[in-house]
Structures are given as structure tokens and as C-alpha cells.
Design a protein around this motif. Sequence first.
Motif, PDB file in Angstrom:
ATOM      1  N   MET A   1     -14.513  19.467  33.706  1.00 26.09           N
ATOM      2  CA  MET A   1     -14.116  18.138  34.094  1.00 26.09           C
ATOM      3  C   MET A   1     -14.171  17.885  32.560  1.00 26.09           C
ATOM      4  SD  MET A   1     -15.146  14.125  35.298  1.00 26.09           S
ATOM      5  CE  MET A   1     -14.308  13.113  33.856  1.00 26.09           C
ATOM      6  N   ALA A   2     -12.516  17.014  31.413  1.00 24.76           N
ATOM      7  CA  ALA A   2     -13.025  17.839  29.977  1.00 24.76           C
ATOM      8  C   ALA A   2     -13.782  16.064  30.161  1.00 24.76           C
ATOM      9  CB  ALA A   2     -11.299  17.634  29.540  1.00 24.76           C
ATOM     10  N   ARG A   3     -15.081  16.889  28.607  1.00 21.35           N
ATOM     11  CA  ARG A   3     -15.762  15.258  27.994  1.00 21.35           C
ATOM     12  C   ARG A   3     -15.274  15.906  26.947  1.00 21.35           C
ATOM     13  NH1 ARG A   3     -17.357  11.936  31.116  1.00 21.35           N
ATOM     14  NH2 ARG A   3     -18.146  13.155  33.272  1.00 21.35           N
ATOM     15  N   SER A   4     -15.275  13.979  26.368  1.00 21.54           N
ATOM     16  CA  SER A   4     -14.792  13.678  25.312  1.00 21.54           C
ATOM     17  C   SER A   4     -16.027  13.512  24.221  1.00 21.54           C
ATOM     18  CB  SER A   4     -14.098  12.217  24.950  1.00 21.54           C
ATOM     19  OG  SER A   4     -15.043  11.916  25.706  1.00 21.54           O
ATOM     20  N   LYS A   5     -16.327  13.950  22.649  1.00 23.85           N
ATOM     21  CA  LYS A   5     -17.361  13.106  22.172  1.00 23.85           C
ATOM     22  C   LYS A   5     -16.896  11.791  21.620  1.00 23.85           C
ATOM     23  CE  LYS A   5     -17.328  17.639  20.595  1.00 23.85           C
ATOM     24  NZ  LYS A   5     -16.338  18.527  21.132  1.00 23.85           N
ATOM     25  N   ILE A   6     -17.655  11.485  20.774  1.00 23.46           N
ATOM     26  CA  ILE A   6     -17.913  10.682  19.696  1.00 23.46           C
ATOM     27  C   ILE A   6     -16.716  11.023  18.439  1.00 23.46           C
ATOM     28  CG2 ILE A   6     -18.400   8.779  18.021  1.00 23.46           C
ATOM     29  CD1 ILE A   6     -18.670   7.960  20.821  1.00 23.46           C
ATOM     30  N   GLY A   7     -15.615  10.544  17.526  1.00 26.39           N
ATOM     31  CA  GLY A   7     -14.894  10.896  16.836  1.00 26.39           C
ATOM     32  C   GLY A   7     -13.759  11.586  17.352  1.00 26.39           C
ATOM     33  N   ASP A   8     -14.151  12.174  18.252  1.00 27.19           N
ATOM     34  CA  ASP A   8     -12.636  13.521  18.630  1.00 27.19           C
ATOM     35  C   ASP A   8     -11.277  12.230  18.262  1.00 27.19           C
ATOM     36  OD1 ASP A   8     -14.071  15.859  20.527  1.00 27.19           O
ATOM     37  OD2 ASP A   8     -13.932  14.713  22.399  1.00 27.19           O
ATOM     38  N   ILE A   9     -10.485  13.443  18.115  1.00 25.25           N
ATOM     39  CA  ILE A   9      -9.029  12.984  17.357  1.00 25.25           C
ATOM     40  C   ILE A   9      -8.161  13.454  18.543  1.00 25.25           C
ATOM     41  CG2 ILE A   9      -7.272  12.684  16.094  1.00 25.25           C
ATOM     42  CD1 ILE A   9      -9.517  11.876  14.330  1.00 25.25           C
ATOM     43  N   ILE A  10      -7.623  12.306  19.129  1.00 26.62           N
ATOM     44  CA  ILE A  10      -6.554  12.044  21.126  1.00 26.62           C
ATOM     45  C   ILE A  10      -5.615  11.992  20.598  1.00 26.62           C
ATOM     46  CG2 ILE A  10      -6.630  11.282  22.697  1.00 26.62           C
ATOM     47  CD1 ILE A  10      -9.397  11.935  22.205  1.00 26.62           C
ATOM     48  N   GLU A  11      -4.233  12.959  20.299  1.00 23.47           N
ATOM     49  CA  GLU A  11      -3.262  13.325  20.810  1.00 23.47           C
ATOM     50  C   GLU A  11      -2.086  12.620  21.876  1.00 23.47           C
ATOM     51  OE1 GLU A  11      -0.989  16.421  18.679  1.00 23.47           O
ATOM     52  OE2 GLU A  11      -0.431  16.828  20.617  1.00 23.47           O
ATOM     53  N   ILE A  12      -1.296  11.385  22.076  1.00 26.02           N
ATOM     54  CA  ILE A  12      -0.548  10.810  23.053  1.00 26.02           C
ATOM     55  C   ILE A  12       0.851  11.259  23.413  1.00 26.02           C
ATOM     56  CG2 ILE A  12      -0.721   8.263  24.094  1.00 26.02           C
ATOM     57  CD1 ILE A  12      -3.483   7.662  22.464  1.00 26.02           C
ATOM     58  N   PRO A  13       1.068  11.591  24.225  1.00 26.51           N
ATOM     59  CA  PRO A  13       2.918  11.930  23.652  1.00 26.51           C
ATOM     60  C   PRO A  13       3.235  10.736  24.546  1.00 26.51           C
ATOM     61  CG  PRO A  13       2.211  13.045  25.745  1.00 26.51           C
ATOM     62  CD  PRO A  13       0.598  12.800  25.115  1.00 26.51           C
ATOM     63  N   THR A  14       3.974  10.300  23.600  1.00 32.13           N
ATOM     64  CA  THR A  14       4.598   8.509  23.763  1.00 32.13           C
ATOM     65  C   THR A  14       6.080   9.397  23.764  1.00 32.13           C
ATOM     66  OG1 THR A  14       5.400   7.928  21.191  1.00 32.13           O
ATOM     67  CG2 THR A  14       3.302   7.350  22.982  1.00 32.13           C
ATOM     68  N   LYS A  15       7.190   8.204  23.784  1.00 32.41           N
ATOM     69  CA  LYS A  15       8.487   8.090  23.990  1.00 32.41           C
ATOM     70  C   LYS A  15       9.051   8.475  22.213  1.00 32.41           C
ATOM     71  CE  LYS A  15       9.693   6.268  27.770  1.00 32.41           C
ATOM     72  NZ  LYS A  15      10.846   4.922  28.760  1.00 32.41           N
ATOM     73  N   LYS A  16       8.052   7.855  21.518  1.00 31.69           N
ATOM     74  CA  LYS A  16       8.571   7.458  19.789  1.00 31.69           C
ATOM     75  C   LYS A  16       7.743   8.507  19.492  1.00 31.69           C
ATOM     76  CE  LYS A  16       9.584   2.368  20.066  1.00 31.69           C
ATOM     77  NZ  LYS A  16       9.044   1.122  19.553  1.00 31.69           N
ATOM     78  N   GLY A  17       7.053   9.053  19.959  1.00 30.49           N
ATOM     79  CA  GLY A  17       6.478  10.973  19.427  1.00 30.49           C
ATOM     80  C   GLY A  17       4.774  10.191  19.916  1.00 30.49           C
ATOM     81  N   LEU A  18       4.117  11.448  18.565  1.00 32.32           N
ATOM     82  CA  LEU A  18       3.006  11.710  18.775  1.00 32.32           C
ATOM     83  C   LEU A  18       2.294  10.500  18.321  1.00 32.32           C
ATOM     84  CD1 LEU A  18       3.386  15.344  18.368  1.00 32.32           C
ATOM     85  CD2 LEU A  18       2.605  14.125  20.325  1.00 32.32           C
ATOM     86  N   GLY A  34     -16.473   2.038  29.814  1.00 28.91           N
ATOM     87  CA  GLY A  34     -16.479   3.560  28.583  1.00 28.91           C
ATOM     88  C   GLY A  34     -15.900   3.916  27.937  1.00 28.91           C
ATOM     89  N   GLN A  35     -15.017   4.457  27.241  1.00 30.51           N
ATOM     90  CA  GLN A  35     -14.521   4.745  26.351  1.00 30.51           C
ATOM     91  C   GLN A  35     -13.834   3.873  25.088  1.00 30.51           C
ATOM     92  OE1 GLN A  35     -13.360   6.484  28.952  1.00 30.51           O
ATOM     93  NE2 GLN A  35     -16.209   8.385  28.916  1.00 30.51           N
ATOM     94  N   LEU A  36     -14.093   3.816  24.593  1.00 33.02           N
ATOM     95  CA  LEU A  36     -13.803   3.064  23.528  1.00 33.02           C
ATOM     96  C   LEU A  36     -12.689   4.013  22.335  1.00 33.02           C
ATOM     97  CD1 LEU A  36     -13.168   0.270  22.394  1.00 33.02           C
ATOM     98  CD2 LEU A  36     -14.668   0.139  21.099  1.00 33.02           C
ATOM     99  N   LEU A  37     -11.243   3.327  22.507  1.00 38.89           N
ATOM    100  CA  LEU A  37     -10.379   4.247  21.377  1.00 38.89           C
ATOM    101  C   LEU A  37      -9.842   3.481  20.425  1.00 38.89           C
ATOM    102  CD1 LEU A  37      -8.032   5.953  23.723  1.00 38.89           C
ATOM    103  CD2 LEU A  37     -10.597   6.823  22.685  1.00 38.89           C
ATOM    104  N   ARG A  38      -9.495   3.692  18.963  1.00 34.97           N
ATOM    105  CA  ARG A  38      -9.261   2.945  18.163  1.00 34.97           C
ATOM    106  C   ARG A  38      -7.358   3.730  18.151  1.00 34.97           C
ATOM    107  NH1 ARG A  38     -10.782   2.395  12.500  1.00 34.97           N
ATOM    108  NH2 ARG A  38     -11.164   5.445  12.755  1.00 34.97           N
ATOM    109  N   ILE A  39      -6.629   2.912  18.358  1.00 38.37           N
ATOM    110  CA  ILE A  39      -4.895   3.431  18.008  1.00 38.37           C
ATOM    111  C   ILE A  39      -4.443   3.250  17.197  1.00 38.37           C
ATOM    112  CG2 ILE A  39      -2.621   3.909  19.739  1.00 38.37           C
ATOM    113  CD1 ILE A  39      -4.946   4.146  21.041  1.00 38.37           C
ATOM    114  N   PHE A  40      -4.282   4.234  16.399  1.00 37.51           N
ATOM    115  CA  PHE A  40      -3.074   4.148  14.681  1.00 37.51           C
ATOM    116  C   PHE A  40      -2.248   3.716  14.770  1.00 37.51           C
ATOM    117  CE2 PHE A  40      -7.015   7.556  14.727  1.00 37.51           C
ATOM    118  CZ  PHE A  40      -7.502   6.557  13.582  1.00 37.51           C
ATOM    119  N   GLU A  41      -1.614   3.494  13.746  1.00 37.36           N
ATOM    120  CA  GLU A  41      -0.816   2.352  13.465  1.00 37.36           C
ATOM    121  C   GLU A  41       0.625   4.073  13.546  1.00 37.36           C
ATOM    122  OE1 GLU A  41       0.545  -0.628  10.408  1.00 37.36           O
ATOM    123  OE2 GLU A  41      -0.688  -1.653  11.877  1.00 37.36           O
ATOM    124  N   GLY A  42       1.648   3.724  14.014  1.00 41.05           N
ATOM    125  CA  GLY A  42       2.853   4.260  14.204  1.00 41.05           C
ATOM    126  C   GLY A  42       2.997   5.742  15.460  1.00 41.05           C
ATOM    127  N   ALA A  43       4.567   6.208  15.323  1.00 42.47           N
ATOM    128  CA  ALA A  43       4.234   7.762  15.943  1.00 42.47           C
ATOM    129  C   ALA A  43       4.680   8.765  15.177  1.00 42.47           C
ATOM    130  CB  ALA A  43       5.326   7.334  16.942  1.00 42.47           C
TER     131      ALA A  43
END
Length: 140
Positions: A1-18, A34-43
Motif C-alpha cells: 500500500m502506498a504511504r504518503s508523507k507530510i509535504g508530498d506534492i500530489i498530481e491529480i489528473p482532471t479534464k482540464k489538465g493536472l 485522515g489526510q488534509l490536502l491543500r489544492i492549488f488553483e489552476g490546472a
Amino acid sequence: MARSKIGDIIEIPTKKGLACAQYTHNHTEPPKYGQLLRIFEGAFAERPDELDVLVRSPVQFITFFPLNAALTRGIFKVVGNVPVPAEAQAFPLFRMKGLIDIETKKAKRWGLWDGKNRETLLDRPLTEVEKKATNFGDHQ
């Protein structure tokens, strides 16, 4: 199972880009959100090169998300790790609607949550800082 670490940058594929996010906190107190994410503006058409600059860019929203499950299933991908900026290290304040006016469907009373199972119901209007707090769950 993949384990994340605080500070990891996550790439999320969307219809508008990454879309990009940073994993900032792991909420372990009961109930565990669980895990709290800051989702940045834009794709982005392709992954940003300067992740240390990315983590200082505007945040579109903050959310709890089952990150490890998404990583294990290959839905999301960890593309780097950057220290969480000082301004994002404290657990964010969340606001939630308390008492709802039946006719207007607007909050007559608000609550605040600090991540430590302490909810404070307010008997006053929200301050400007509290108005900017993150909405919590279905209480938006």
C-alpha cells in the motif's frame, strides 16, 4: 500500500489538465478524518518544475481526502516532497453552519472547529478571519 508523507506534492489528473495538491496534515484524533490536502488553483498542461514555488501559490480549497487509497489505486501520484510553508503548518480553522433558518436556508448560527474535536458554537456574527475559514464537510 502506498504511504504518503507530510509535504508530498500530489498530481491529480482532471479534464482540464493536472491539478496539484500538497499533503499538510494527518488528522488522527477520533474521529479520524485522515489526510488534509491543500489544492492549488489552476490546472497545468504538464507538471510544474518548481515545486517549491508551487507550494506558495494560491490555494483553491482545503479538504480531507483518502490520499493513501488514491495512491495505492494509481488514481493520484506523488511527484515530489517540499516542506509545508510556515503559513500552512498550523492546522486550519474550519467553519460550519450551526442553526439554519428554515425559510432562508442560511446559517443563523455558526460553529468553528480547530481539528482537535473542539467545536465552538458562536452566539455572535463571524469575524472577517472566521468568514475566510474553510467550510467543513456537508456543512457548507
